[in-house]
Each structure stands twice: as C-alpha cells, then as structure tokens.
Write a protein that holds these residues in place. Sequence first.
Motif, short mmCIF file in Angstrom:
data_model
loop_
_atom_site.label_atom_id
_atom_site.label_comp_id
_atom_site.label_asym_id
_atom_site.label_seq_id
_atom_site.Cartn_x
_atom_site.Cartn_y
_atom_site.Cartn_z
N ASP A 1 28.55 -80.38 13.08
CA ASP A 1 29.72 -79.44 13.03
C ASP A 1 30.50 -79.75 11.89
OD1 ASP A 1 29.05 -78.59 15.48
OD2 ASP A 1 30.26 -79.96 16.63
N PRO A 2 30.78 -81.01 11.26
CA PRO A 2 31.81 -81.06 10.00
C PRO A 2 31.04 -80.87 8.67
CG PRO A 2 31.14 -83.23 10.87
CD PRO A 2 30.34 -82.22 11.82
N MET A 3 29.72 -80.77 8.76
CA MET A 3 28.99 -80.69 7.45
C MET A 3 29.05 -79.24 6.91
SD MET A 3 25.39 -82.58 8.34
CE MET A 3 25.44 -84.27 9.16
N SER A 4 29.06 -79.16 5.67
CA SER A 4 28.71 -78.00 5.11
C SER A 4 27.44 -77.46 5.15
CB SER A 4 29.25 -78.17 3.39
OG SER A 4 28.32 -79.07 2.91
N GLU A 5 26.85 -76.19 4.62
CA GLU A 5 25.74 -75.75 4.72
C GLU A 5 24.91 -76.44 3.96
OE1 GLU A 5 22.72 -73.46 6.29
OE2 GLU A 5 25.01 -73.34 6.50
N GLU A 6 25.21 -76.95 2.80
CA GLU A 6 24.41 -77.90 1.81
C GLU A 6 24.20 -79.02 2.51
OE1 GLU A 6 21.90 -78.67 -1.15
OE2 GLU A 6 22.97 -76.62 -0.84
N GLU A 7 25.25 -79.67 3.24
CA GLU A 7 25.01 -80.97 3.85
C GLU A 7 24.02 -80.95 4.81
OE1 GLU A 7 29.41 -83.25 3.07
OE2 GLU A 7 29.02 -81.90 4.38
N ARG A 8 24.32 -79.81 5.69
CA ARG A 8 23.14 -79.36 6.60
C ARG A 8 21.83 -79.51 6.32
NH1 ARG A 8 25.37 -75.63 11.44
NH2 ARG A 8 27.51 -76.37 11.77
N LYS A 9 21.64 -78.84 5.32
CA LYS A 9 20.27 -78.57 4.68
C LYS A 9 19.79 -79.92 4.44
CE LYS A 9 20.64 -73.85 2.93
NZ LYS A 9 20.49 -73.15 1.63
N LYS A 10 20.38 -80.81 3.73
CA LYS A 10 20.03 -82.08 3.16
C LYS A 10 19.81 -82.92 4.50
CE LYS A 10 22.38 -82.44 -1.13
NZ LYS A 10 23.48 -83.32 -2.02
N HIS A 11 20.58 -83.01 5.41
CA HIS A 11 20.65 -83.83 6.67
C HIS A 11 19.17 -83.45 7.39
CE1 HIS A 11 22.31 -86.05 10.08
NE2 HIS A 11 21.74 -85.14 11.02
N LEU A 12 18.86 -82.17 7.64
CA LEU A 12 17.74 -81.53 8.32
C LEU A 12 16.63 -82.00 7.31
CD1 LEU A 12 19.17 -78.24 9.77
CD2 LEU A 12 18.87 -80.36 11.07
N ALA A 13 16.63 -81.93 6.32
CA ALA A 13 15.45 -81.98 5.57
C ALA A 13 15.07 -83.46 5.28
CB ALA A 13 15.68 -81.79 3.90
N ALA A 14 16.00 -84.40 5.55
CA ALA A 14 15.62 -85.87 5.74
C ALA A 14 15.45 -86.25 7.06
CB ALA A 14 17.19 -86.56 5.36
N GLN A 15 15.20 -85.35 7.96
CA GLN A 15 14.86 -85.65 9.33
C GLN A 15 15.73 -86.60 10.02
OE1 GLN A 15 10.52 -86.33 8.81
NE2 GLN A 15 10.17 -84.39 10.06
N GLU A 16 16.83 -86.67 9.64
CA GLU A 16 17.95 -87.22 10.48
C GLU A 16 18.10 -86.62 11.95
OE1 GLU A 16 19.22 -89.89 9.55
OE2 GLU A 16 18.44 -90.08 7.24
N THR A 17 18.48 -87.59 12.89
CA THR A 17 18.79 -86.96 14.26
C THR A 17 19.89 -86.22 14.23
OG1 THR A 17 19.73 -89.26 14.97
CG2 THR A 17 17.28 -88.89 15.38
N ILE A 18 20.03 -85.26 15.10
CA ILE A 18 21.22 -84.44 15.61
C ILE A 18 21.56 -85.08 16.81
CG2 ILE A 18 22.24 -82.15 16.01
CD1 ILE A 18 19.73 -81.08 14.66
#
Length: 260
Positions: free
Chosen positions: A191-208
């Motif tokens: 929720d609080p992430m920017s689009e760029e932060e989301r991409k990095k979070h997902l690419a790093a395979q961090e849990t949602i």
Amino acid sequence: MDTIKHNQAAWDKKVEDGVVYTKPVSKEVIAQSKRGDWSIKLTPTKNVPRKWFPTSVEGVKILCLASGGGQQGPVLAAAGADVTVMDISQKQLDQDKMVAKRDGLSLRTIQGSMSDLSCLEAEFFDVIIHPVSNLFVEDIQPVWKEAYRVLKQNGVLISGFVNPLLFIFDDEEEMQGNLKVRHSIPFSTLDPMSEEERKKHLAAQETIEYGHSLEDQIQGQIEVGFVIAGFYEDNFGGTRELDPYINTFMATRALKVIHL
C-alpha cells in the motif's frame, strides 16, 4: 497479480536463505517428544498451553495448516499424533519430510493454500494448528470457513496471529528506534510503496503481508461457527521497539461446537 503464487515463491526463497521460521527442530527435540515431553509455539516466544490439547495426542488427527518448516508437525507426530502438514511452499514441506525421514516419523504433506482445503475431507480432523501465517493472505474469512468444514464436531482450532497495531507504524522508522504512525488497518505491505518500490519488492521475492483487523481475526472465527475458548498474547521477545509497550501477537483456541 497472484499474491498467493508470489508468496509461495517468497517462502521457497526464505528456506534457501535459512530464515528462522524455516529451520527444522533438532533430533534432540524429537527424541524428547517421543518420550512425551513436547511443546510447540505458534507465536515467537510462548508455548501453546498443553491444556489446549487432548490429554494424549496419540492417534489424534491433526492438521498443521500453513505450518511447514519442520517444526510443529514433526513434534506432534513424534508425540503420537496422526499429522498432516499443509503449506503453500514445497520447500517448507521438504523440511518436514527431512525431519520425518531423519527421525523415523510418519506424517503426510500437502502443498496448497490455507484458503482452499477442498482436497481435504469434511469433518476429518480433531485439531488444527495454525501458526502466525494468515497475514500472507488478503482475505482470511475463507481460512476460517475451510478450517471449520474440515474439523470434526467438537474439534479444536488453535491459531496464532498478529495484532494489527504492529502494522500502523512505519517499519523503517521503527528499525531506527522511532515509533511513527503511518498506516491504517486493513493494511498491505504494498500500500505505501511507490510503483518503483513495488517493483523492487516483488523482484526481490519479499513476502506480501496483510494487516487484518481484530474483527476479521476474532469475529471472523465466530461468524463461521467457532466459539472462542482460550486466548493469550506474545511479543517478539524484546527485540522490537514495541515490545516494552504492548504484545503484538496473540493466539486463540476455538471450538467447533454443535449449535442447537
């Protein structure tokens, strides 16, 4: 996006990285459990009260739901229970299989989502063990509904979950010792992430992760038919800034009773 599939891959990665919740119990713990000296945790530091279980678990059908990692399932199997472990992560289930093979235990593993137990028979299990894991699904009502379905009458659901208060604070600020309120509940880590932060979070395979309301956690169980018959709280064991102020984990014992 398919958050369940994403979290499946993220938990496989946690096993590869050796995080604490993926480390199986030792041979010594299993040996103690075989002698009747056993305990399990669903939250970080406190053991589940033994009085929440039958006096003996010998032959008791137990579903360890979203509970892979070679921890609760093997301990209960060593104590004599008929154990099924279900988890979204195959690598977490491989930890249970490893302990079972290492220590001569019999248990069954099933890869699947905690929200969909359609592969399991109705009114089959005596006890469900559900550690702090429903924060990895967006909607927890199907979890309670399915748990109720597969439990026998007078069966027991023992669940650990997160106090949503934990999610209202800025995580990075807390790591620096500052308790700064930033988020509302219900909450998602995206929720609080920017689009760029989301991409990095997902690419790093961090849990949602999802911060569910207490109403969804407790009233959600009651709405499907459970009666809450036990409760305790826990924290991170003094390792987080909130620990001196409030417990951020809790556990409930819920009964599937016959309603007249």
